[in-house]
Design a protein around this motif. Structure first.
Motif, short mmCIF file in Angstrom:
data_model
loop_
_atom_site.label_atom_id
_atom_site.label_comp_id
_atom_site.label_asym_id
_atom_site.label_seq_id
_atom_site.Cartn_x
_atom_site.Cartn_y
_atom_site.Cartn_z
N PRO A 1 -24.28 -119.84 -40.42
CA PRO A 1 -25.06 -120.82 -41.19
C PRO A 1 -25.27 -120.35 -42.63
O PRO A 1 -25.34 -119.16 -42.92
N VAL A 2 -25.35 -121.32 -43.50
CA VAL A 2 -25.58 -121.06 -44.92
C VAL A 2 -26.85 -121.80 -45.32
O VAL A 2 -27.02 -122.98 -45.02
N ARG B 1 -14.33 -116.43 -39.36
CA ARG B 1 -15.56 -116.10 -38.61
C ARG B 1 -16.78 -116.22 -39.50
O ARG B 1 -17.84 -116.65 -39.05
N SER B 2 -16.66 -115.82 -40.76
CA SER B 2 -17.82 -115.90 -41.65
C SER B 2 -18.16 -117.34 -42.01
O SER B 2 -19.30 -117.64 -42.33
N GLU C 1 -7.61 -110.40 -42.08
CA GLU C 1 -8.59 -110.81 -43.09
C GLU C 1 -8.89 -112.30 -42.99
O GLU C 1 -10.04 -112.73 -43.14
N ASP C 2 -7.86 -113.11 -42.72
CA ASP C 2 -8.07 -114.55 -42.56
C ASP C 2 -8.98 -114.84 -41.37
O ASP C 2 -9.80 -115.76 -41.41
N ILE C 3 -8.83 -114.07 -40.31
CA ILE C 3 -9.70 -114.23 -39.14
C ILE C 3 -11.15 -113.91 -39.51
O ILE C 3 -12.07 -114.63 -39.12
N GLU C 4 -11.34 -112.84 -40.28
CA GLU C 4 -12.70 -112.48 -40.71
C GLU C 4 -13.31 -113.58 -41.58
O GLU C 4 -14.49 -113.89 -41.46
#
Length: 86
Positions: A71-72, A66-67, A60-63
Motif C-alpha cells: 500500500p501507498v 512485489r513492492s 530485480e523485476d520481481i522485487e
C-alpha cells in the motif's frame, strides 16, 4: 531443477569450444584440466554473461513487482490564514 537443466544445456553447448581451447593451450605447452577449461569458458563467454545479467534483471523485476503491491499512503495538509481581519 530447472536451473540444473539449464546449466547442463549451457555446458553441453560449450564443450566443443572448450576442447578446441584446450588443444590450443596444450600446443603452447600448458595443459588445462576439464574443470579449469570449463571455469575459463564460463567466465569468458559473452552469452553466459548475458544470461547471468538477464537472470539478475528478472530478479530485480520481481522485487519491483512485489513492492508495487504494497500500500501507498499520500497525505496532503493545507492551511490558510486571512491577511486582513474581517
Amino acid at each position: 531443477m530447472k536451473k540444473w537443466i539449464a546449466a547442463c544445456c549451457l555446458l553441453s553447448m560449450l564443450v566443443p569450444g572448450e576442447v578446441a581451447a584446450q588443444s590450443a593451450q596444450s600446443s603452447m605447452g600448458e595443459r588445462l584440466s576439464l574443470e579449469a577449461a570449463l571455469r575459463f569458458a564460463l567466465a569468458n563467454n559473452r552469452q553466459v554473461q548475458s544470461a547471468r545479467l538477464q537472470v539478475l534483471k528478472a530478479d530485480e523485476d520481481i522485487e519491483v513487482a512485489r513492492s508495487r503491491r504494497l500500500p501507498v499512503f499520500d497525505i496532503e495538509i493545507q492551511a490558510s490564514q486571512l491577511l486582513t481581519p474581517v
